[in-house]
Design an enzyme around this catalytic site. Sequence first.
Site, short mmCIF file in Angstrom:
data_model
loop_
_atom_site.label_atom_id
_atom_site.label_comp_id
_atom_site.label_asym_id
_atom_site.label_seq_id
_atom_site.Cartn_x
_atom_site.Cartn_y
_atom_site.Cartn_z
N HIS A 83 -9.63 1.60 -0.80
CA HIS A 83 -8.18 1.45 -0.71
C HIS A 83 -7.66 0.89 -2.04
CE1 HIS A 83 -4.25 0.89 0.62
NE2 HIS A 83 -4.45 0.42 1.84
N CYS A 119 0.80 -1.22 0.00
CA CYS A 119 0.00 0.00 0.00
C CYS A 119 0.83 1.28 0.00
CB CYS A 119 -0.95 -0.04 1.18
SG CYS A 119 -1.80 -1.62 1.28
N LYS A 142 -9.91 7.81 1.00
CA LYS A 142 -10.31 6.39 0.90
C LYS A 142 -11.78 6.22 1.28
CE LYS A 142 -5.80 4.16 1.56
NZ LYS A 142 -4.89 5.28 1.92
N HIS A 189 -3.50 8.20 5.58
CA HIS A 189 -3.61 6.85 5.04
C HIS A 189 -5.04 6.38 5.29
CE1 HIS A 189 -2.35 3.05 3.52
NE2 HIS A 189 -2.60 2.41 4.64
N PHE A 192 0.53 -2.60 4.75
CA PHE A 192 0.42 -3.89 5.41
C PHE A 192 1.79 -4.33 5.92
CE2 PHE A 192 -0.89 -8.49 4.74
CZ PHE A 192 -2.04 -8.41 5.51
N GLU A 211 -2.74 5.96 13.43
CA GLU A 211 -2.35 7.13 12.62
C GLU A 211 -2.68 8.42 13.37
OE1 GLU A 211 -3.91 7.22 8.62
OE2 GLU A 211 -2.57 8.87 8.05
#
Lengths: 411, 404
Positions: free
Chosen positions: B331, B161, B326, B294, B390, B305
């Site tokens: 995503h 990602c 997102k 993110h 990830f 985050e």
Amino acid sequence: MGKRVVITGIGVVSPLGCKKEDFWNGLIEGKSGIAPMTSLDLTNYKCKLGGEVRDLHPETHLGSKGLKYLNKGTRFLGSAAKMAIDDAKLPVDGSLSNVMGIVIGSSLGNYSETTDYFYEIIKGNPSELSPMRSYDVALNSSINYVSVIFKIKGLARTISAGFTSSTDAIGDAYKMIQRDMARVIIAGGVEQISIDLFLIFYIRGLLSGLDGKRELSTPFDKGRNGFVMSEGSYVVILEELQHAMERCAPIYAEVKGFGNTYVGGRDYTENERINRAKKAMSEAIEEANINERDITLISANACGCKIQDAVEAKAIQSLFGSNVSNVPISANKSNIGESYGTSGAAQIISAVMSVNTGIIPQIINHKENDPDFNLNLVLERPLKKEIRYAMINNMDYDGNNSCLVISIFNK
Amino acid sequence: MQKIVITGLGLVTPVGTGVKKSWESFVQGRNGANEMKSFDTSKYKVHRSCEVKDFHLDIELENQIKENTIHKYVYYAAREALQESGLMDKNNFNIERFGIAIGTLAAELTPFERLLRPDTSKKDNGFDRIVAAVYPPNSITNILAKYFGFEGPTMVSLNACSSGNHAIAWAYDLLIENKVDVVMVGGGDMIPQTEFTHFHNLKALAPEKCQPFDKNRQGLMIGEGAGILIMERYDFARKRGAPIIAEMRGYGLSCDGFHMTAPHPEGEGAVKCMSDAIRMVGLSPNDIGYVNAHGTGTPHNDKAETIAIKRVFSESAYKIPCSSTKSMIGHLMGAASAVESVVCCLVLKHGIIPPTINYETPDTECDLDYVPNVARELKVHHVLNNSFAFGGNNATTIFSRNDN
């Protein structure tokens, strides 16, 4: 000028064995890692040989906890990385975490497990597949695994560029240390034999033996007819010089220059290919701040492909001119085959060992010179020679030409 | 030091094909989620994702791209970006100084799944030259190089990602080093059933909608598409009179080194990544006017985050708008940070912050200004784009208005 970058550790998982000594001794004893393929059923195919990794015991490097969830590529990479870390005497207690990174090249690492998984999805009930199979899913997971077990927190990057993936990864890691993005980087490549990869090569007609003639890895030989595929993981520890000196690390060699050009995307004439290959070499030599006459070893890409080997040979001849007969050339793919996204790292490790020991391994399987080539191939027995600068060529027929220059380490 | 600028943008997203349509949707806060069409989800508990809709290949594209793979999205976005930058015609330039860097998570999986699946009964699983040709990840860069005549160094980033931001960082360094004049960067992904299954079985998928930072957030939604940016050396761009959209200022990289799938609970890697980026650019945290989070919508990511942003920005964390696009497009995996970098450039260009949609219930653990549900007009000078992959593989990029 950026920071100086040295190589302080080596880790090898190869068809010649799973220790750097096995790999190196195998090369200088002229052994072959190529044998009838056991992991794939090739009954219906013309090609039968491969350079498989046979005697890896990942539990000795990684412990047995969680090992069953790891894919083949991750076991290769994890083991090679651990050996390189130990070889460099790097502490993994977390004290270097923030200055340590990992950059790995691969084209299809962990891919066969993914395709197997997909077949299970379409055959059965996908929502019943164990979530544990989703921990190690892609190349990215392999580097994350290594970063977790060795507490790497600086950076983690994967590079996929076909055959040059691992050279590009080591080149990239070298540049990052030069620019002070990290002080220690685990760099190299990993690739694994799978039916998918075999078929890619098979259908593109790249494998030796497809023409019905002998199946053999014969770089620069007149009768060369393709490559024999192989697998493994080759890893080096790149380290900023001051950092290595402060902790009294063993220093194998220094990385001096990196160059790359590109030949993907369209049909190129042989001359264009030669010029691009030559330019990658010139760039690396120029960056090393030396002249091509200073190069005293070439570790050739030479995989045994008809066209590719000719391009490389002619590029070397053109660059080195009348001096070409003075530069010994080694070609490890004669022993270990073509390991795709990790082949460049294998050559780099071989060249590092040559620089260190003053021994150049011979090219095996060589039967007949190609009259088009005027190269100083090291044949029959290893050559003893003091090497100051070595150049490693790594080429993709539809991608990058990448070249690395290393030297013996002098303060 | 040489400035690195952005001169062209291209987008294919679940809320629009092309920059104009996508941006209108971002500003309006459109939800790109839909019932899954590209494969049968009857055996799954989740049936929704964010697919690209109304994507039609025009005749020019149809002739170039025959297969139903991510190449068509990447090609479309690349062509759009090149047209904007004025680099479709490269007659006067040294194309060996035009490089390509593309991030993807599953480029090699989509051709496999989409082209091989109907033929599993055939010999060699129906494997043929066409499949082999589009198969390895670096085929994306080869196809772009071929169609657009770029012949400089290439790389494909397989950093899950954070792939797009890694590609941008790689390109930035190559440009600074003066190895190239121009790099086409970005990312692309389609939704492979394999990845859908992985996320599904890890219970990471939201069943209905993506709700980043909401108290009741249930997970991420997989999306697809592509984002491309044309990055070049400022001197080169100025000399050829190119439109300058934004400046690419620098990046930060890090790695959690913590767990194969879960993010570090205190956002340790994220803190390093953002701090390094801000330091590299020579700004102070207070200078950042917008954070494209993110913000995947998973309970763990959004909490970690938020903690990380507070650790980096201290008190001013509450004042900086921080939205997750997102929420609208899902995503996009390997394409996510590339698309979000394009969004960041558009924020600088238009002075509008896209919202975090589907935001309903505040979470005491996620208490920043997420620009809930409605876009906001705000002229900003510096924007920061987070991507945390990830397994803790992180990359942050920073873009600025060119007038600084």
